[in-house]
Motif scaffolding. Structure first.
Motif, PDB file in Angstrom:
ATOM      1  N   MET A   1       0.782  -1.025  -0.009  1.00  0.00           N
ATOM      2  CA  MET A   1      -0.053  -0.011  -0.124  1.00  0.00           C
ATOM      3  C   MET A   1       0.794   1.265   0.056  1.00  0.00           C
ATOM      4  N   MET A   2       1.929   1.213   0.595  1.00  0.00           N
ATOM      5  CA  MET A   2       2.963   2.470   0.742  1.00  0.00           C
ATOM      6  C   MET A   2       3.480   2.562  -0.557  1.00  0.00           C
ATOM      7  N   LEU A   3       3.788   1.402  -1.278  1.00  0.00           N
ATOM      8  CA  LEU A   3       4.559   1.521  -2.613  1.00  0.00           C
ATOM      9  C   LEU A   3       3.646   2.154  -3.577  1.00  0.00           C
ATOM     10  N   VAL A   4       2.232   1.717  -3.603  1.00  0.00           N
ATOM     11  CA  VAL A   4       1.320   2.263  -4.487  1.00  0.00           C
ATOM     12  C   VAL A   4       0.997   3.521  -4.234  1.00  0.00           C
ATOM     13  N   PHE A   5       1.070   4.104  -2.908  1.00  0.00           N
ATOM     14  CA  PHE A   5       0.792   5.408  -2.387  1.00  0.00           C
ATOM     15  C   PHE A   5       1.992   6.168  -2.805  1.00  0.00           C
ATOM     16  N   THR A   6       3.215   5.894  -2.793  1.00  0.00           N
ATOM     17  CA  THR A   6       4.160   6.545  -3.411  1.00  0.00           C
ATOM     18  C   THR A   6       3.990   6.799  -4.771  1.00  0.00           C
ATOM     19  N   LEU A   7       3.768   5.830  -5.691  1.00  0.00           N
ATOM     20  CA  LEU A   7       3.422   6.131  -7.027  1.00  0.00           C
ATOM     21  C   LEU A   7       2.459   6.924  -7.521  1.00  0.00           C
ATOM     22  N   VAL A   8       1.313   6.619  -7.028  1.00  0.00           N
ATOM     23  CA  VAL A   8       0.083   7.743  -6.886  1.00  0.00           C
ATOM     24  C   VAL A   8       0.380   9.113  -6.693  1.00  0.00           C
ATOM     25  N   SER A   9       1.068   9.300  -5.677  1.00  0.00           N
ATOM     26  CA  SER A   9       1.169  10.656  -4.902  1.00  0.00           C
ATOM     27  C   SER A   9       2.615  11.304  -5.987  1.00  0.00           C
ATOM     28  N   ALA A  10       3.501  10.537  -6.551  1.00  0.00           N
ATOM     29  CA  ALA A  10       4.554  11.065  -7.405  1.00  0.00           C
ATOM     30  C   ALA A  10       3.842  11.291  -8.597  1.00  0.00           C
ATOM     31  N   ARG A  11       3.088  10.495  -9.185  1.00  0.00           N
ATOM     32  CA  ARG A  11       2.520  10.725 -10.431  1.00  0.00           C
ATOM     33  C   ARG A  11       1.642  11.966 -10.453  1.00  0.00           C
ATOM     34  N   ILE A  12       0.743  12.147  -9.516  1.00  0.00           N
ATOM     35  CA  ILE A  12      -0.206  13.295  -9.396  1.00  0.00           C
ATOM     36  C   ILE A  12       0.569  14.451  -9.237  1.00  0.00           C
ATOM     37  N   SER A  13       1.511  14.378  -8.335  1.00  0.00           N
ATOM     38  CA  SER A  13       2.350  15.690  -8.237  1.00  0.00           C
ATOM     39  C   SER A  13       3.329  16.149  -9.358  1.00  0.00           C
ATOM     40  N   LEU A  14       3.835  14.968  -9.833  1.00  0.00           N
ATOM     41  CA  LEU A  14       4.600  15.583 -11.176  1.00  0.00           C
ATOM     42  C   LEU A  14       3.716  16.165 -12.242  1.00  0.00           C
ATOM     43  N   TRP A  15       2.531  15.560 -12.494  1.00  0.00           N
ATOM     44  CA  TRP A  15       1.424  15.736 -13.539  1.00  0.00           C
ATOM     45  C   TRP A  15       1.000  17.250 -13.240  1.00  0.00           C
ATOM     46  N   THR A  16       0.791  17.489 -11.998  1.00  0.00           N
ATOM     47  CA  THR A  16      -0.130  18.578 -11.520  1.00  0.00           C
ATOM     48  C   THR A  16       1.008  19.848 -11.555  1.00  0.00           C
ATOM     49  N   ILE A  17       2.226  19.532 -11.102  1.00  0.00           N
ATOM     50  CA  ILE A  17       3.270  20.792 -10.962  1.00  0.00           C
ATOM     51  C   ILE A  17       3.481  21.080 -12.422  1.00  0.00           C
ATOM     52  N   ASN A  18       3.849  20.009 -13.336  1.00  0.00           N
ATOM     53  CA  ASN A  18       4.007  19.993 -14.788  1.00  0.00           C
ATOM     54  C   ASN A  18       3.110  21.151 -15.441  1.00  0.00           C
ATOM     55  N   ARG A  19       1.963  20.936 -15.156  1.00  0.00           N
ATOM     56  CA  ARG A  19       1.013  21.603 -15.826  1.00  0.00           C
ATOM     57  C   ARG A  19       0.994  23.188 -15.320  1.00  0.00           C
ATOM     58  N   LEU A  20       1.227  23.109 -14.036  1.00  0.00           N
ATOM     59  CA  LEU A  20       1.229  24.731 -13.291  1.00  0.00           C
ATOM     60  C   LEU A  20       2.455  25.369 -13.954  1.00  0.00           C
ATOM     61  N   LEU A  21       3.351  24.805 -13.890  1.00  0.00           N
ATOM     62  CA  LEU A  21       4.715  25.407 -14.594  1.00  0.00           C
ATOM     63  C   LEU A  21       5.209  25.534 -15.743  1.00  0.00           C
ATOM     64  N   ASN A  22       4.072  24.999 -16.764  1.00  0.00           N
ATOM     65  CA  ASN A  22       4.388  24.812 -18.143  1.00  0.00           C
ATOM     66  C   ASN A  22       4.507  26.031 -18.650  1.00  0.00           C
ATOM     67  N   PRO A  23       5.769  26.459 -19.359  1.00  0.00           N
ATOM     68  CA  PRO A  23       5.811  27.932 -19.916  1.00  0.00           C
ATOM     69  C   PRO A  23       5.077  28.217 -21.184  1.00  0.00           C
ATOM     70  N   ALA A  24       4.709  27.099 -21.958  1.00  0.00           N
ATOM     71  CA  ALA A  24       3.982  27.279 -23.035  1.00  0.00           C
ATOM     72  C   ALA A  24       2.526  27.727 -22.604  1.00  0.00           C
ATOM     73  N   ARG A  25       2.092  27.280 -21.610  1.00  0.00           N
ATOM     74  CA  ARG A  25       0.709  27.469 -21.381  1.00  0.00           C
ATOM     75  C   ARG A  25       0.743  28.847 -20.537  1.00  0.00           C
ATOM     76  N   LYS A  26       1.826  29.408 -19.998  1.00  0.00           N
ATOM     77  CA  LYS A  26       1.699  30.549 -19.546  1.00  0.00           C
ATOM     78  C   LYS A  26       1.753  31.652 -20.551  1.00  0.00           C
ATOM     79  N   ALA A  27       2.362  31.359 -21.646  1.00  0.00           N
ATOM     80  CA  ALA A  27       2.668  32.339 -22.605  1.00  0.00           C
ATOM     81  C   ALA A  27       1.214  32.571 -23.539  1.00  0.00           C
ATOM     82  N   VAL A  28       0.340  31.618 -23.413  1.00  0.00           N
ATOM     83  CA  VAL A  28      -0.996  31.950 -24.034  1.00  0.00           C
ATOM     84  C   VAL A  28      -1.887  32.587 -23.486  1.00  0.00           C
TER      85      VAL A  28
END
Length: 161
Positions: free
Chosen positions: A134-161
């Motif tokens: 369960m902790m392994l799955v938790f780390t995978l899910v939290s890493a995936r969600i946080s990487l995806w979310t932060i990547n979308r928030l900091l995306n320079p192409a998205r800020k330029a539009v």
């Protein structure tokens, strides 16, 4: 008269190269380690949930890795890079956790404590294994969600539009 030879070494259209993610996995690990150390110091004063601490440490590690990637590459991560960074980051997190627990096992516990914990683990291994999975799955899910979310928030192409 000799025939003209064609130059086969002409530069073709340069394909974009995949950046090496090892350094960004290192940034992830550094961020995770620093956040974990800070939260361990905070836990001496306040009781914090261990899953919350792990999730926040992963979010901070993901933020540092994605921010450095976007700063260096001038673009956001694509899906395959997010997946590779996620798996690499989780592997590093678990290797650091194993080192931490081995250090506790050998330097903090005496022989009697080790024997008692070993016997408890052998008597009822299913709860220990299920919590580990369960902790392994938790780390995978939290890493995936946080990487995806932060990547979308900091995306320079998205800020330029």
């Amino acid at each position: 008269m000799s025939p003209k030879t064609t130059n086969l070494n002409k530069p073709q259209a340069l394909a974009p190269t995949q950046p090496k993610l090892a350094q960004y996995i290192g940034f992830f690990a550094i961020g995770y380690t620093l956040a974990s150390a800070i939260f361990m110091m905070i836990q001496t004063q306040f009781a914090l949930n261990s899953q919350l601490v792990m999730a926040l440490s992963i979010v901070i590690g993901a933020y540092i890795a994605v921010r450095k990637f976007i700063k260096h590459q001038q673009r956001a991560l694509n899906h395959s890079e997010i997946n590779r960074l996620m798996f690499g980051g989780v592997v590093v997190v678990w290797v650091l956790t194993i080192i931490y627990f081995l250090a506790i096992w050998f330097w903090l516990f005496d022989t009697v404590s080790r024997e008692v914990l070993f016997e408890m683990g052998m008597a009822r291994p299913l709860p220990l294994l299920s919590s580990l999975v369960m902790m392994l799955v938790f780390t995978l899910v939290s890493a995936r969600i946080s990487l995806w979310t932060i990547n979308r928030l900091l995306n320079p192409a998205r800020k330029a539009v």
